[in-house]
Write a protein that holds these residues in place. Structure first.
Motif, mmCIF file in Angstrom:
data_model
loop_
_atom_site.group_PDB
_atom_site.id
_atom_site.type_symbol
_atom_site.label_atom_id
_atom_site.label_comp_id
_atom_site.label_asym_id
_atom_site.label_seq_id
_atom_site.Cartn_x
_atom_site.Cartn_y
_atom_site.Cartn_z
ATOM 1 N N ASP A 304 0.809 -1.227 0.000
ATOM 2 C CA ASP A 304 0.000 0.000 0.000
ATOM 3 C C ASP A 304 0.842 1.277 0.000
ATOM 4 O O ASP A 304 0.310 2.382 0.000
ATOM 5 C CB ASP A 304 -0.949 0.005 1.196
ATOM 6 C CG ASP A 304 -0.189 0.064 2.517
ATOM 7 O OD1 ASP A 304 1.033 -0.254 2.520
ATOM 8 O OD2 ASP A 304 -0.801 0.438 3.535
ATOM 9 N N LEU A 306 2.815 4.272 -1.522
ATOM 10 C CA LEU A 306 2.871 4.911 -2.837
ATOM 11 C C LEU A 306 4.346 5.119 -3.176
ATOM 12 O O LEU A 306 5.043 5.886 -2.511
ATOM 13 C CB LEU A 306 2.128 6.253 -2.796
ATOM 14 C CG LEU A 306 1.811 6.859 -4.158
ATOM 15 C CD1 LEU A 306 0.825 5.985 -4.932
ATOM 16 C CD2 LEU A 306 1.226 8.266 -3.999
ATOM 17 N N ASP A 381 4.835 3.570 -8.579
ATOM 18 C CA ASP A 381 3.490 4.057 -8.891
ATOM 19 C C ASP A 381 3.558 5.364 -9.660
ATOM 20 O O ASP A 381 2.695 5.659 -10.477
ATOM 21 C CB ASP A 381 2.699 4.268 -7.586
ATOM 22 C CG ASP A 381 2.512 2.968 -6.830
ATOM 23 O OD1 ASP A 381 1.866 2.053 -7.387
ATOM 24 O OD2 ASP A 381 3.044 2.843 -5.702
ATOM 25 N N ALA A 451 -0.880 13.597 -5.972
ATOM 26 C CA ALA A 451 -0.666 12.161 -6.201
ATOM 27 C C ALA A 451 -1.220 11.347 -5.021
ATOM 28 O O ALA A 451 -1.904 10.340 -5.220
ATOM 29 C CB ALA A 451 0.822 11.881 -6.402
ATOM 30 N N ALA A 455 -4.324 8.705 -5.090
ATOM 31 C CA ALA A 455 -4.097 7.324 -4.641
ATOM 32 C C ALA A 455 -5.193 6.877 -3.670
ATOM 33 O O ALA A 455 -5.448 5.679 -3.535
ATOM 34 C CB ALA A 455 -2.724 7.213 -3.990
ATOM 35 N N ARG A 456 -5.837 7.840 -3.013
ATOM 36 C CA ARG A 456 -6.940 7.474 -2.116
ATOM 37 C C ARG A 456 -8.230 7.223 -2.905
ATOM 38 O O ARG A 456 -9.259 6.897 -2.331
ATOM 39 C CB ARG A 456 -7.149 8.587 -1.083
ATOM 40 C CG ARG A 456 -6.027 8.611 -0.015
ATOM 41 C CD ARG A 456 -6.339 9.536 1.143
ATOM 42 N NE ARG A 456 -6.257 10.936 0.791
ATOM 43 C CZ ARG A 456 -5.125 11.656 0.832
ATOM 44 N NH1 ARG A 456 -4.000 11.082 1.226
ATOM 45 N NH2 ARG A 456 -5.131 12.919 0.499
ATOM 46 N N PRO A 458 -8.782 4.839 -5.697
ATOM 47 C CA PRO A 458 -8.164 3.820 -6.567
ATOM 48 C C PRO A 458 -8.841 3.641 -7.921
ATOM 49 O O PRO A 458 -8.167 3.356 -8.916
ATOM 50 C CB PRO A 458 -8.226 2.541 -5.736
ATOM 51 C CG PRO A 458 -8.971 2.865 -4.497
ATOM 52 C CD PRO A 458 -9.155 4.331 -4.391
ATOM 53 N N TRP A 461 -7.552 6.393 -10.027
ATOM 54 C CA TRP A 461 -6.125 6.134 -10.331
ATOM 55 C C TRP A 461 -6.024 5.143 -11.485
ATOM 56 O O TRP A 461 -5.302 5.344 -12.456
ATOM 57 C CB TRP A 461 -5.429 5.590 -9.075
ATOM 58 C CG TRP A 461 -3.946 5.403 -9.251
ATOM 59 C CD1 TRP A 461 -3.330 4.385 -9.920
ATOM 60 C CD2 TRP A 461 -2.913 6.273 -8.784
ATOM 61 N NE1 TRP A 461 -1.969 4.561 -9.892
ATOM 62 C CE2 TRP A 461 -1.681 5.712 -9.196
ATOM 63 C CE3 TRP A 461 -2.907 7.455 -8.047
ATOM 64 C CZ2 TRP A 461 -0.456 6.296 -8.890
ATOM 65 C CZ3 TRP A 461 -1.684 8.033 -7.751
ATOM 66 C CH2 TRP A 461 -0.472 7.460 -8.173
#
Ligand code: ADP
Ligand code: GLC
Length: 514
Positions: A304, A306, A381, A451, A455-456, A458, A461
């Motif tokens: 998890d 980043l 990522d 970013a 990422a929170r 998904p 993303w």
């Protein structure tokens, strides 16, 4: 259309940066369009070690040129050769006194420029021009296409031949980086074997010095650079490196053609350097690459986290001095950083210190390594390219292909190729990464925060990854623009249009030429 493609680097044989990738991608793409392309390179050991000589061509001409003495060079000759897995013939200038040195093509083991770089690259330009005069009677180019200052004298010699009444090929010169100009003290000028009046403000004289880059900008028939954005920027004092005045004068001959990507080398679906291949439909398999990256770079293997990656020359150009300033915030948000690079000793030290300061959260590999470059580009990522200036940039394009979102500064080719995850772009499904404006820690931090915010989310993303992966920046498109340029200069030279010519054939394919 016979094109002599002249450069100092060629992937996978000799590479210090994107220049080598461009030679490996563009020359074959031109060939696919029907151009008869031959490369011309210095016979560096990395090349001669694997080259197979087809035939000797000729010694490099010494003595008189039509306008006076020719360049003062040690004995040299030209051979025609082949290289493994390269489907085109290559001319090599063999001058052991100049080139038989291992390692970096420009720098000695002390990290400083070789003291005879003027002669070393004068020989390259002179060879190109004499091939244009029939040094190899079996093959005379219609166009000489040179790349960066190393080939800067070629257009000057060609102009000198033309002024002496000789038939000459057309010349195209591509700027990959205006920061490197090939500047040498003026006493060298007489050794270059150019007409005396070329050492003037309207020639290659630059504030009392000899400038190989200025020679090209002054004398090439057409000038290109590697993105439309950079083509505009170099007309300004901020990005013109002292040559913006001349470039403004030559603006009608200047254009920007965006680089492409060699998707045979850079595709997660076929990349043999990945633990598990993946594509746009199997993106969850990218996790294996992330795990490998974390393991190789000594990062805690947290799925998890980043992970931000860097694959870069560590020079001022790349804006990476900002990174140590935001490292604490990056780690505080749960991020990790993997840096692969070499160059500036101060930057190398700063990253090495950060790896000690943030064990298992910051991993640093100082050096140059192709396999690790693929590991970072696939496993991270986000790929960071916060450059101060960037003529094109290739790593952000590789990132797009690997579903590794580029975080870039809005400059040069980066601005041309990455669309920020602003809400309106997310909404329009055009977003591909994170773009910031101001070259400061604050500017970079704002993009890092975006970013983390994305990422929170998904699903969003993933959508951004998928859109980036669907884009194509292929060499065929770039090659078509170069071919059009060659044709505008030599409309009567033969070339068939090739199977791909005439239509983009891909709805995603943007037209980046200006
Ligand atoms: P530049 O030519 O200015 O260095 P580009 O983005 O055009 O920048 O191209 C850089 C190329 O060099 C890419 O192919 C990148 O993967 C490669 N590269 C840069 N640094 C390293 C490194 N330390 N190890 C391996 N490859 C590297
Ligand atoms: C130069 C530039 C880079 C570009 C590369 C290939 O090294 O710094 O931006 O991508 O050349 O054209």
């Amino acid at each position: 259309m016979k094109v002599l493609y002249v450069c100092a680097e060629l992937y996978p044989f000799l590479k210090t940066g994107g220049l080598a990738d461009v030679s490996a991608g563009l020359a074959p793409a031109l060939k696919d369009l029907g151009c008869e392309v031959r490369l011309l390179l210095p016979a560096f050991p990395a090349i001669t070690n694997v080259a197979h000589t087809l035939r000797p061509v000729a010694p490099l001409p010494k003595g008189a040129s039509p306008w006076g003495p020719s360049p003062a060079l040690p004995p040299a000759d030209v051979v025609l050769a082949t290289l493994p897995d390269l489907d085109m013939a290559v001319y090599l200038v063999r001058a052991p006194a100049l080139y038989a040195r291992p390692g970096n093509p420009y720098l000695g083991p002390d990290g400083k420029d070789w003291s005879d770089n003027a002669q070393r690259f004068c020989a390259l330009g002179w060879t190109a021009a004499t091939l244009g005069q029939g040094l190899d009677p079996d093959w005379v180019p219609d166009v000489i296409h040179g790349h960066d200052w190393h080939v800067g004298l070629a257009p000057a010699y060609v102009r000198a031949f033309a002024e002496a009444g000789c038939d000459t090929p057309a010349t195209v010169f591509t700027i990959h980086n205006l920061a490197y100009q090939g500047l040498f003290p003026s006493p060298l000028f007489p050794t270059l074997g150019l007409p005396a009046n070329f050492f003037s403000i309207t020639g290659l004289e630059y504030f009392g010095q000899v400038s190989f880059m200025k020679a090209a900008l002054q004398y090439a028939d057409r000038i290109t650079t590697v993105s439309p954005g950079y083509a505009r920027e170099i007309l300004t004092a901020t990005h013109g490196f002292g040559l913006d005045g001349l470039l403004r004068e030559r603006a009608p001959a200047l254009s920007g053609i965006l680089n492409g990507v060699d998707y045979q080398v850079w595709s997660p679906a076929t990349d043999p350097l990945l633990p598990r291949t993946y594509d746009v439909n199997t993106l969850s398999d990218k996790a294996a690459a992330k795990h490998t990256l974390q393991t190789r770079f000594g990062l805690e293997p947290r799925a998890d986290a980043l992970v931000f990656g860097v694959v870069s020359r560590l020079t001022e150009q790349k804006g990476l001095h900002l990174l140590p300033q935001v490292m604490a915030e990056l780690v505080r948000h749960g991020g990790q950083l993997a840096v692969l690079g070499q160059g500036d000793a101060v930057l190398e030290q700063a990253f090495a210190d950060a790896a000690i300061h943030y064990p298992q959260q910051v991993g640093v590999c100082i050096g140059y390594d192709e396999t690790s470059a693929h590991t970072v580009l696939a496993g991270a990522d986000v790929i960071l390219v916060p450059s101060a200036f960037e003529p094109c940039g290739l790593t952000q394009l590789y990132g797009l292909r690997y579903g590794t979102l580029p975080l870039v500064r809005r400059v040069g080719g980066l601005a041309d190729t990455v669309v920020d995850c602003a809400l309106e772009n997310l909404d329009a499904q055009t977003a591909t990464g994170f773009v910031f404006e101001e070259l400061s820690a604050k500017g970079l931090l704002s993009a890092l925060q975006r970013a983390f915010a994305l990422a929170r989310r998904p699903h969003e993303w993933r959508a951004v990854q998928q859109h980036g992966m669907s884009l194509r920046f292929d060499w065929q498109t770039a090659a078509r623009h170069y071919l059009a340029l060659y044709r505008s200069l030599r409309p009567h030279a033969n070339s068939f249009t090739g199977p791909h010519s005439g239509s983009s054939g891909d709805a995603h394919q943007p037209d980046f030429s200006v």
